[in-house]
Each structure stands twice: as structure tokens, then as C-alpha cells.
Design a protein around this motif. Structure first.
Motif, PDB file in Angstrom:
ATOM      1  N   ILE A   1       0.854  -1.189   0.000  1.00 32.79           N
ATOM      2  CA  ILE A   1       0.000   0.000   0.000  1.00 32.79           C
ATOM      3  C   ILE A   1       0.890   1.239   0.000  1.00 32.79           C
ATOM      4  O   ILE A   1       1.760   1.379   0.869  1.00 32.79           O
ATOM      5  N   PRO A   2       0.723   2.152  -0.968  1.00 37.20           N
ATOM      6  CA  PRO A   2       1.578   3.343  -1.034  1.00 37.20           C
ATOM      7  C   PRO A   2       1.298   4.297   0.119  1.00 37.20           C
ATOM      8  O   PRO A   2       0.256   4.951   0.169  1.00 37.20           O
ATOM      9  N   VAL A   3       2.217   4.344   1.069  1.00 40.25           N
ATOM     10  CA  VAL A   3       2.086   5.224   2.227  1.00 40.25           C
ATOM     11  C   VAL A   3       3.180   6.287   2.162  1.00 40.25           C
ATOM     12  O   VAL A   3       4.363   5.960   2.016  1.00 40.25           O
ATOM     13  N   GLN A   4       2.778   7.544   2.245  1.00 40.79           N
ATOM     14  CA  GLN A   4       3.718   8.656   2.151  1.00 40.79           C
ATOM     15  C   GLN A   4       4.367   8.920   3.511  1.00 40.79           C
ATOM     16  O   GLN A   4       3.845   9.648   4.340  1.00 40.79           O
ATOM     17  N   LYS A   5       5.532   8.308   3.746  1.00 45.93           N
ATOM     18  CA  LYS A   5       6.218   8.473   5.022  1.00 45.93           C
ATOM     19  C   LYS A   5       7.287   9.564   4.983  1.00 45.93           C
ATOM     20  O   LYS A   5       7.735  10.028   6.016  1.00 45.93           O
ATOM     21  N   ARG A   6       7.706   9.964   3.790  1.00 45.75           N
ATOM     22  CA  ARG A   6       8.846  10.866   3.686  1.00 45.75           C
ATOM     23  C   ARG A   6       8.481  12.308   3.988  1.00 45.75           C
ATOM     24  O   ARG A   6       7.410  12.795   3.627  1.00 45.75           O
ATOM     25  N   LEU A   7       9.431  12.990   4.632  1.00 45.02           N
ATOM     26  CA  LEU A   7       9.341  14.422   4.876  1.00 45.02           C
ATOM     27  C   LEU A   7      10.184  15.102   3.810  1.00 45.02           C
ATOM     28  O   LEU A   7      11.253  14.610   3.433  1.00 45.02           O
ATOM     29  N   ASP A   8       9.733  16.245   3.297  1.00 46.97           N
ATOM     30  CA  ASP A   8      10.529  16.949   2.284  1.00 46.97           C
ATOM     31  C   ASP A   8      11.736  17.638   2.911  1.00 46.97           C
ATOM     32  O   ASP A   8      12.859  17.525   2.411  1.00 46.97           O
TER      33      ASP A   8
ATOM     34  N   TYR B   1      13.634  18.951   6.740  1.00 46.63           N
ATOM     35  CA  TYR B   1      13.723  19.040   8.196  1.00 46.63           C
ATOM     36  C   TYR B   1      14.610  20.238   8.515  1.00 46.63           C
ATOM     37  O   TYR B   1      15.737  20.342   8.022  1.00 46.63           O
ATOM     38  N   LEU B   2      14.104  21.149   9.329  1.00 49.53           N
ATOM     39  CA  LEU B   2      14.802  22.395   9.627  1.00 49.53           C
ATOM     40  C   LEU B   2      15.468  22.334  10.993  1.00 49.53           C
ATOM     41  O   LEU B   2      14.812  22.071  12.005  1.00 49.53           O
TER      42      LEU B   2
ATOM     43  N   ASP C   1      16.455  11.662   9.713  1.00 48.33           N
ATOM     44  CA  ASP C   1      16.538  10.369   9.032  1.00 48.33           C
ATOM     45  C   ASP C   1      15.322   9.501   9.352  1.00 48.33           C
ATOM     46  O   ASP C   1      14.782   8.830   8.469  1.00 48.33           O
ATOM     47  N   ARG C   2      14.902   9.502  10.625  1.00 47.44           N
ATOM     48  CA  ARG C   2      13.726   8.716  11.015  1.00 47.44           C
ATOM     49  C   ARG C   2      12.477   9.183  10.265  1.00 47.44           C
ATOM     50  O   ARG C   2      11.590   8.390   9.965  1.00 47.44           O
ATOM     51  N   ASN C   3      12.413  10.469   9.971  1.00 48.75           N
ATOM     52  CA  ASN C   3      11.271  11.029   9.249  1.00 48.75           C
ATOM     53  C   ASN C   3      11.432  10.920   7.733  1.00 48.75           C
ATOM     54  O   ASN C   3      10.559  11.379   6.983  1.00 48.75           O
ATOM     55  N   GLY C   4      12.550  10.330   7.299  1.00 47.77           N
ATOM     56  CA  GLY C   4      12.768  10.166   5.867  1.00 47.77           C
ATOM     57  C   GLY C   4      12.961  11.466   5.123  1.00 47.77           C
ATOM     58  O   GLY C   4      12.626  11.575   3.935  1.00 47.77           O
ATOM     59  N   ALA C   5      13.499  12.484   5.800  1.00 51.24           N
ATOM     60  CA  ALA C   5      13.648  13.812   5.186  1.00 51.24           C
ATOM     61  C   ALA C   5      14.578  13.765   3.986  1.00 51.24           C
ATOM     62  O   ALA C   5      15.660  13.167   4.035  1.00 51.24           O
TER      63      ALA C   5
END
Length: 429
Positions: A328-335, A337-338, A380-384
């Protein structure tokens, strides 16, 4: 952190919490349902979670398991008897009649997605609060519409990537058929009356068709040799059923005829069907079904208009997807991180973070006062995809550092170019 709870609470039996990681899966299967319905010209309707109990007694049928044993019924402060909706069709038909939509050009094509409630024994894919995707179409008795609706469900499953879904189909006939078949069933079951389960005996003279739907092993064994309803079809019912099968063949929808399929609701006429897939632990492998109900609108006080629809259990769909290892395509990535360093940069960072979000960039920052190394780990955990570092010195210079996480490349850019830079690089993928 140490704490002691004064009370311990647990979720009611037969219900589930849908946590964020799972909620994204739900959003996807619901969105695919909406997209499929829009292709077929269906529009969404949302009805109340509870209705007057009489609506379900009259619409679903007083001799059904749903009404007899499974409804959540309560009396409100005005002493009105209300029930949480156990299925979607009755409320949708009630709305069609009450809002006088029947006065508009037909057919009317609606769909719904939402929670339903039945007091059942919880098991895999079956909960006391469950979710259903359904479609209803009113105003046409054309057998081609039966086939179209059945095909819509198959289209939905294929869009999800679900395979090995088959259609089981039957005809439960018209009033002439039912009267003839009712007599045959009573004649057949009467010699076995004392061997039937209690609920089957209670239904023998009220609604013997329900006995075919019994879950009692002994009753099921007796019912195995009961007469087939297909031998009692009127000429009109036989013609309708034949046309439905012809159109399913035209649409290349795979199906098998199951003459014991009656569904658990009393309002069906002519076509009844189920979508079946092998799901270990789930009863009978059914993930949905429906049929034609040509008298229900009239029963609810509307004109004599036909209807057709289905309901699909979303929990069962997710179970089937999991069993078939469908990703199932789940959008986990963050564009982006500041990371900010210094009080002035922290305050300015709030402004730039909001600007990123307003520009459509998925962005976040640290709120736990972590060290820089720990913030990189959080990114990294947020997939930024990008990490932007803004310190007090960079702020004074009107600059910001941006690191491309995948390549490790790092650049210093002007702050006034920051938003456009991140957007452009996100677009490039």
C-alpha cells in the motif's frame, strides 16, 4: 517521567484504534473507492450514524440476525427508540425518499463510506464497529445496471491490486417466485423441524428463506438438500437473471452461480451476489456483496422505484491486501527538516518553516531541544530528503545551509531563494 493513572481504560471489545501509520492505509483504500465511483458517475452521500429503530426493522427485516440480535439500540431523552446503523442501504433509501430526490431525473447514483455497528462475535476482519464502502443506484430495473454495479466492485478491487476475487451470484426472485419457493421450503423443512436450531424453527413459517443462511452445523447439513430457488423462478425472474449473467459475460466479470446465496437482509429481490476471496480466519471469505431491492423505496413511503447496490467491508479489504502482500503506497517521507542554532535563528526558523508549508512542502523541526547530531537522526527517522541548517551567523548573512540527504551534497544558498530552491528540488525528485 513517572506517573500513576487513577483509572485504567481499555477500548470496548470489537473496536479498534486506527493509529497514524494504519490511517494512511485507510485513507488510500477510501480514496481509491472515491476515484472508482467517480469514474462510474456516482456521488457521495453521508447519512447519520443513528436512525429510528423502525427504519431498520422495516427495511432490513425483523426476522434477520441483524435486527433480532445485532443492533445497538437505545432510547434517547425524548424516549425515542434509536439504533446505530448496522448497514448503509436503509439510511440512504430513507434520505432518497425524505429529500424527494425521486422527483429528479433518474437514475440516482450514490456511494458512501463510513462506520457501521453490529453486536457480533469479533473475529478476523469482523468488528462490532466496522467500516463499509457502498454504492446505491435508484430508478432503473435494467439488468445491465446490476452487471455494471457488480463490475464497479471488481474494478475497485483491481485498482487496489487485489487478485483472486470472484463473484458468487444468485436470484432470490420476485414476489411470485418467493411465494412459490416459500411453500417448497416449508414442505421440505417441516419433517426436520425438531432437528433444526431454535432460531431456524422460529423462522420456518415467518421467513424460511433465512434458514438457508443459518450458521448452525446441523441446520446447514439439513439445508444442503433443500430445493433450489432457481427451480421456482417466475418467467420474469428467470429472464432478469439470464440478462444479468449475459451482461457479466460481456464485461468479462468472472462469476459462479450459488443457488444457496440469500444474503442476510430481507429487502433483496432478483439479483443477490457476494464478492469472495480467500482470507484465512475470516468467515466464508466474503468481503462484500449486495443485490437488487425493487420494493424498498415503496416500503419507505416513496414511489414504486427499483434500487440496486452493494456494501464492501473495509477491514476485510485490508486483511485481503495484507494476505496477498499487496504494498500500500504510504507517504512516510518528509521533504525538509529544519535545524536551528541560536535563539534568533529559532524565532526566524518558525517563520521559514511556516513558509515552506504554505508553499506545499512537507516540513518539520525539532521541539525537544535535541543536540544537532540527534536532530539529524530525527530527520533520518522522518525520511527527510533535505535538512536545512539555520544558525544565528547565517541568519545575519541572509544565508542557509541545505544538505541533500541522499547524495550528501551540501550547499549554502540565499535565504530569499530557500523556498523556491526546496520546491524545485522536490519537484525533480
Amino acid at each position: 517521567m513517572k506517573y500513576q493513572a487513577a483509572l485504567k481504560y481499555s477500548i470496548p471489545r470489537g473496536t479498534d484504534d486506527i493509529l497514524p501509520a494504519e490511517a494512511e492505509k485507510w485513507q488510500w483504500i477510501e480514496e481509491m473507492a472515491r476515484k472508482t465511483c467517480h469514474l462510474y458517475g456516482y456521488q457521495e452521500i453521508r447519512t447519520p450514524l443513528f436512525e429510528h429503530t423502525e427504519l431498520f426493522q422495516r427495511g432490513v427485516g425483523e426476522a434477520t440476525d441483524i435486527v433480532e440480535k445485532e443492533m445497538y439500540t437505545f432510547q434517547d431523552r425524548g424516549e425515542r427508540l434509536l439504533s446505530l446503523r448496522p448497514e448503509g442501504t436503509a439510511g440512504v433509501v430513507r434520505s432518497f425518499v425524505e429529500k424527494k430526490v425521486f422527483a429528479e431525473p433518474q437514475p440516482t447514483k450514490w456511494y458512501y463510506i463510513g462506520p457501521m455497528f453490529r453486536y457480533e462475535n469479533p473475529q478476523a476482519g469482523r468488528r462490532r464497529q466496522f467500516h463499509q464502502f457502498g454504492v446505491e443506484v435508484f430508478g432503473s430495473a435494467d439488468p445491465a445496471l446490476d452487471a455494471e454495479v457488480i463490475a464497479l466492485g471488481i474494478h475497485y478491487f483491481e485498482a487496489l491490486g487485489l487478485t483472486r476475487v470472484r463473484v458468487e451470484i444468485n436470484s432470490v426472485g420476485d414476489p411470485e417466485t418467493r411465494a412459490r419457493y416459500r411453500k417448497k421450503l416449508i414442505d421440505y423443512f417441516e419433517p426436520y423441524k425438531e432437528q433444526l436450531a431454535r432460531e431456524a424453527r422460529d423462522r420456518l413459517y415467518k421467513n424460511p428463506l433465512r434458514i438457508l443462511d443459518s450458521k448452525d452445523p446441523k441446520t446447514k447439513e439439513i439445508a444442503r438438500n433443500a430445493p433450489s430457488i432457481l427451480d421456482s423462478l417466475s418467467v420474469a425472474a428467470e429472464q432478469h437473471f439470464g440478462q444479468v449473467r449475459k451482461y457479466l459475460d460481456v464485461l468479462e466479470v468472472p462469476y459462479v452461480v450459488n443457488d444457496r446465496l440469500v444474503r442476510g437482509l430481507d429487502y433483496y429481490t432478483h439479483t443477490a451476489f457476494e464478492y469472495v476471496v480467500d482470507i484465512p480466519g475470516a468467515q466464508a471469505g466474503s468481503i462484500g456483496g449486495g443485490g437488487r431491492y425493487d420494493r424498498l423505496i415503496g416500503e419507505f413511503g416513496g414511489p414504486d422505484l427499483p434500487g440496486f447496490g452493494f456494501g464492501i467491508g473495509m477491514e476485510r479489504v485490508l486483511l485481503a491486501l495484507e494476505e496477498q502482500n499487496v504494498e500500500i503506497p504510504v507517504q512516510k517521507r518528509l521533504d525538509c527538516y529544519l535545524i536551528t542554532l541560536g535563539e534568533a535563528a529559532k524565532a526566524a526558523g518558525m517563520k521559514w518553516l511556516e513558509a515552506l508549508r504554505r508553499a506545499g512542502v512537507k516540513a518539520d523541526r525539532d521541539y525537544m531541544n535535541r543536540k544537532m547530531k540527534a536532530q539529524f537522526k530525527q530527520a533520518d527517522r522522518n525520511g527527510a530528503r533535505f535538512v536545512a541548517i539555520l544558525g544565528d551567523d547565517e541568519l545575519k548573512q541572509g544565508k542557509i545551509n541545505v544538505k541533500h540527504q541522499e547524495s550528501g551534497k551540501q550547499e549554502t544558498i540565499d535565504l530569499d531563494q530557500f523556498i523556491s530552491y526546496i520546491k524545485e528540488n522536490c519537484r525533480r525528485g
